[in-house]
Write an enzyme that holds these catalytic residues in place. Structure first.
Site, short mmCIF file in Angstrom:
data_model
loop_
_atom_site.label_atom_id
_atom_site.label_comp_id
_atom_site.label_asym_id
_atom_site.label_seq_id
_atom_site.Cartn_x
_atom_site.Cartn_y
_atom_site.Cartn_z
CG ASP A 109 -1.98 1.03 1.25
OD1 ASP A 109 -3.00 0.94 0.53
OD2 ASP A 109 -1.77 2.01 1.98
CG HIS A 307 -5.70 -3.08 -0.31
ND1 HIS A 307 -4.90 -2.68 -1.36
CD2 HIS A 307 -5.30 -2.33 0.76
CE1 HIS A 307 -4.07 -1.71 -0.96
NE2 HIS A 307 -4.30 -1.49 0.32
#
Length: 328
Positions: A109, A307
């Site tokens: 991320d 994610h």
């Protein structure tokens, strides 16, 4: 100063000085090549809990910083103190503090963004790069903030919300860290209750009520794991992490003269259903990165995974890391 209460067996907390701030890091492993793990938003060093023992067992020395603005690491007041150059200098400062000449850099991320640019700014300090969830295609023609303003207009989008004046985003998150994290830390197919806010216009409200509350935690996330990260944000607040987003336009300006080519061996990992890659296929991702990542040695997309890839698919992530590191 060292603590002995790290919840990952065989790891310990340390405090170091780097780039003008005090940073808390988790270290593990006594010898071998260095691996540095950089977390994203809204995350914690603890999101690497499955990778730390695996990498130590593979013979590596591991260091996991609580990134600037997170946990017990300092969080400067100035928004500009969270731009990409400060973040990259923090990473290299960790290596300097530990007398590590080089490391393999792994980021997820926002940690992946910092990792991409750390390798660009300091290529001599990194043996290799593993980026998770956020691909790199070089410097875009315009700032991503401008792109999103044009795309979303008056509709809500979390990155634009983070750039709104008055600190409204962190105020919302600080008031309900469990509400935010329990809604974000889910799998793509996790069952949810209907959202409380369905109006798209940004004036209808913040982010938490736009996401349906979970009907339960996913199988990969225990209640005590979630509580650990929630408690970290109860201590640090969300301002530091949100400030990363407030520097998106500044970062675009700062990197205008930077050579955009990543020249170290690279692995990219993501969940096939990660919203960040927007349904891109392996071929599309490879083509997007080919010009600026010429030594992209492998690209792994895990089916059904979203994610939070290193938590959702820890065994597959570790296997991919082991294979890649074995080629160096």
């Amino acid at each position: 100063m060292t603590e002995q209460l790290c919840p990952v067996s065989g790891a310990e907390f340390q405090y170091i000085r780097t780039n003008g701030i005090r940073m808390r890091v988790v270290s593990a492993g006594g010898s071998g090549p260095w691996v540095l793990l950089a977390h994203g938003w809204p995350e914690s060093w603890y999101n690497w809990r499955h990778q730390i023992p695996f990498l130590v067992d593979q013979g590596y020395r591991v260091v996991v910083p609580e990134m600037r603005g997170y946990g017990e690491t300092d969080s400067p007041q100035e928004v500009s103190s969270f731009d990409v150059r400060h973040l990259c200098d923090d990473i290299v400062g960790v290596l300097d503090a530990l007398d590590a000449e080089q490391a393999v850099l792994i980021g997820h991320d926002w940690g992946a963004i910092v990792a991409w640019y750390s390798v660009l700014y300091y290529p001599e300090r990194f043996r290799a790069l593993v980026a998770m969830s956020v691909p790199y295609g070089g410097r875009p023609r315009e700032s991503i903030v401008q792109t999103y303003k044009r795309k979303f207009g008056e509709n809500f989008f979390y990155m634009l919300y983070h750039n709104a004046p008055g600190g409204i985003a962190e105020a919302e998150y600080d008031a309900d860290p469990y509400g935010l994290l329990s809604r974000l830390y889910l799998s793509p197919d996790s069952p949810r209750h209907p959202p409380e806010i369905t109006e798209k216009h940004h004036t209808a409200g913040g982010w938490i009520k736009r996401m349906g509350a979970p009907k339960g935690l996913p199988s990969w996330l225990r209640q005590d794991d979630l509580e650990y990260v929630v408690n970290q944000f109860r201590t640090s607040g969300f301002r530091g992490g949100v400030n990363y987003y407030r520097n998106l336009h500044r970062n675009w300006e700062l990197t205008a003269e930077l050579d955009p080519v990543v020249r170290v061996p690279t692995l990219f990992i993501a969940g096939e259903k990660d919203m960040v890659i927007a349904h891109a296929s392996p071929k599309q991702l490879q083509e997007a990165m080919a010009r600026v990542v010429p030594d992209l040695r492998n690209l792994e997309l895990f089916p059904g995974i979203g994610h939070w890839v290193q938590q959702e698919a820890p065994e597959a992530t570790n296997a991919a890391l082991g294979c890649f590191l074995g080629t160096l």
